[in-house]
Motif scaffolding. Structure first.
Motif, mmCIF file in Angstrom:
data_model
loop_
_atom_site.group_PDB
_atom_site.id
_atom_site.type_symbol
_atom_site.label_atom_id
_atom_site.label_comp_id
_atom_site.label_asym_id
_atom_site.label_seq_id
_atom_site.Cartn_x
_atom_site.Cartn_y
_atom_site.Cartn_z
ATOM 1 N N LEU A 146 8.367 11.355 4.946
ATOM 2 C CA LEU A 146 8.210 10.617 3.703
ATOM 3 C C LEU A 146 7.240 9.452 3.858
ATOM 4 C CD1 LEU A 146 11.894 10.578 2.420
ATOM 5 C CD2 LEU A 146 10.034 12.080 1.709
ATOM 6 N N ALA A 147 7.209 8.858 5.038
ATOM 7 C CA ALA A 147 6.304 7.731 5.277
ATOM 8 C C ALA A 147 4.844 8.164 5.253
ATOM 9 C CB ALA A 147 6.632 7.073 6.609
ATOM 10 N N ALA A 148 4.583 9.444 5.491
ATOM 11 C CA ALA A 148 3.208 9.951 5.511
ATOM 12 C C ALA A 148 2.640 10.174 4.117
ATOM 13 C CB ALA A 148 3.151 11.252 6.302
ATOM 14 N N CYS A 149 3.465 10.103 3.087
ATOM 15 C CA CYS A 149 2.991 10.315 1.716
ATOM 16 C C CYS A 149 2.088 9.167 1.284
ATOM 17 C CB CYS A 149 4.170 10.414 0.746
ATOM 18 S SG CYS A 149 5.211 11.852 0.985
ATOM 19 N N PRO A 150 0.913 9.459 0.719
ATOM 20 C CA PRO A 150 0.032 8.387 0.243
ATOM 21 C C PRO A 150 0.642 7.682 -0.967
ATOM 22 C CG PRO A 150 -0.855 10.528 -0.358
ATOM 23 C CD PRO A 150 0.355 10.777 0.490
ATOM 24 N N ASP A 151 0.038 6.565 -1.346
ATOM 25 C CA ASP A 151 0.585 5.773 -2.450
ATOM 26 C C ASP A 151 0.015 6.254 -3.788
ATOM 27 O OD1 ASP A 151 2.125 3.850 -3.673
ATOM 28 O OD2 ASP A 151 0.602 2.287 -3.472
ATOM 29 N N THR A 152 0.512 7.405 -4.254
ATOM 30 C CA THR A 152 0.123 7.944 -5.552
ATOM 31 C C THR A 152 1.393 8.259 -6.332
ATOM 32 O OG1 THR A 152 0.122 10.235 -4.791
ATOM 33 C CG2 THR A 152 -1.963 9.013 -4.571
ATOM 34 N N LEU A 153 1.241 8.529 -7.619
ATOM 35 C CA LEU A 153 2.396 8.866 -8.448
ATOM 36 C C LEU A 153 3.034 10.169 -7.981
ATOM 37 C CD1 LEU A 153 4.049 7.969 -10.920
ATOM 38 C CD2 LEU A 153 2.539 9.377 -12.323
ATOM 39 N N ALA A 154 2.221 11.158 -7.649
ATOM 40 C CA ALA A 154 2.750 12.438 -7.177
ATOM 41 C C ALA A 154 3.499 12.262 -5.855
ATOM 42 C CB ALA A 154 1.621 13.448 -7.011
ATOM 43 N N SER A 155 2.989 11.420 -4.981
ATOM 44 C CA SER A 155 3.662 11.177 -3.705
ATOM 45 C C SER A 155 4.971 10.422 -3.892
ATOM 46 C CB SER A 155 2.747 10.399 -2.764
ATOM 47 O OG SER A 155 1.645 11.198 -2.399
ATOM 48 N N LEU A 156 4.990 9.499 -4.838
ATOM 49 C CA LEU A 156 6.238 8.793 -5.146
ATOM 50 C C LEU A 156 7.284 9.790 -5.621
ATOM 51 C CD1 LEU A 156 7.956 6.265 -5.535
ATOM 52 C CD2 LEU A 156 6.860 5.972 -7.777
ATOM 53 N N ARG A 157 6.870 10.693 -6.506
ATOM 54 C CA ARG A 157 7.785 11.736 -6.971
ATOM 55 C C ARG A 157 8.267 12.596 -5.812
ATOM 56 N NH1 ARG A 157 5.565 16.277 -9.213
ATOM 57 N NH2 ARG A 157 4.707 16.361 -7.126
ATOM 58 N N ASP A 158 7.367 12.932 -4.892
ATOM 59 C CA ASP A 158 7.738 13.739 -3.733
ATOM 60 C C ASP A 158 8.729 13.013 -2.831
ATOM 61 O OD1 ASP A 158 6.040 15.664 -4.708
ATOM 62 O OD2 ASP A 158 4.414 15.234 -3.281
ATOM 63 N N ARG A 159 8.543 11.705 -2.657
ATOM 64 C CA ARG A 159 9.495 10.935 -1.847
ATOM 65 C C ARG A 159 10.864 10.909 -2.512
ATOM 66 N NH1 ARG A 159 5.053 7.586 -1.396
ATOM 67 N NH2 ARG A 159 5.957 6.003 -2.761
ATOM 68 N N VAL A 160 10.887 10.738 -3.843
ATOM 69 C CA VAL A 160 12.157 10.743 -4.578
ATOM 70 C C VAL A 160 12.824 12.112 -4.424
ATOM 71 C CG1 VAL A 160 13.194 10.652 -6.888
ATOM 72 C CG2 VAL A 160 11.514 8.932 -6.196
ATOM 73 N N LEU A 161 12.061 13.155 -4.524
ATOM 74 C CA LEU A 161 12.580 14.512 -4.337
ATOM 75 C C LEU A 161 13.193 14.672 -2.940
ATOM 76 C CD1 LEU A 161 12.728 17.388 -5.559
ATOM 77 C CD2 LEU A 161 10.494 17.797 -4.552
ATOM 78 N N GLY A 162 12.512 14.161 -1.932
ATOM 79 C CA GLY A 162 13.027 14.225 -0.564
ATOM 80 C C GLY A 162 14.317 13.436 -0.396
ATOM 81 N N HIS A 163 14.339 12.227 -0.951
ATOM 82 C CA HIS A 163 15.554 11.399 -0.858
ATOM 83 C C HIS A 163 16.730 12.080 -1.550
ATOM 84 C CE1 HIS A 163 13.485 8.034 0.929
ATOM 85 N NE2 HIS A 163 12.758 7.777 -0.150
ATOM 86 N N LEU A 164 16.514 12.549 -2.765
ATOM 87 C CA LEU A 164 17.612 13.178 -3.516
ATOM 88 C C LEU A 164 18.080 14.461 -2.839
ATOM 89 C CD1 LEU A 164 16.413 12.634 -7.184
ATOM 90 C CD2 LEU A 164 18.299 11.485 -6.024
#
Length: 175
Positions: free
Chosen positions: A2-20
């Motif tokens: 998750l830390a490797a995700c860039p700071d974009t809206l799509a990456s934020l969504r991907d991090r939320v998906l990973g957390h959930l």
């Protein structure tokens, strides 16, 4: 990961998906069904996420999962903030949305059917989603959702037909 995700809206969504997915032990289909109302901010650094659909749930209460990881809480709150900022923060809207290449949220196609199943009118659905120009198309999805729920697509039409049936039984031809 998750830390490797860039700071974009799509990456934020991907991090939320990973957390959930991790904290709620969610299957892909369960994660797709989360609504914004599924997440409750109950205190500083603590979220409660309710998952209603699981093959293991035997009642309508669903399951609650607590998330107290500071990174997960921050990402989920930031994502919901982004949805609100873009006018897509109604609690009945899906939590996880597709983000296109232009860093914009794509329109939600299933929500009109879901809201129609719950009894909302086409005008109310159009107001909630905010991304439909044609009331005709919203009405089509609303009727489809009502039928899938085993309810009449048009309540007024159904009421008139019932009244006609009652009238027909009251007025029997004299033999």
């Amino acid at each position: 990961m998750l830390a490797a995700c860039p700071d974009t809206l799509a990456s934020l969504r991907d991090r939320v998906l990973g957390h959930l997915g991790y904290y709620c032990r969610g299957r892909r289909s369960e994660l797709a069904r989360f609504r914004i109302a599924s997440v409750e901010d109950v205190g500083p650094g603590l979220l409660v996420v309710r998952k209603w659909t699981s093959k293991n749930d035997k009642n309508d209460q669903g399951r609650e999962y607590e998330i107290d990881d500071p990174d997960a809480v921050a990402d989920i709150q930031r994502w919901i903030g982004e949805l609100n900022k873009r006018g897509q923060g109604d609690p009945r809207m899906p939590l996880l949305r597709r983000v296109n290449k232009g860093e914009d949220l794509d329109p939600v196609s299933r929500v009109p059917a879901d809201l129609g199943r719950l009894g909302y009118s086409a005008g109310e659905i159009k107001e909630i989603t905010g991304d439909w120009s044609s009331t005709e198309q919203v009405e089509k999805y609303r009727r489809m959702g009502r039928r899938r729920a085993g309810k009449p697509a048009d309540e007024r039409r159904s009421k008139v037909i019932s009244e006609l049936r009652e009238l027909r039984t009251e007025v029997q031809p004299v033999a």
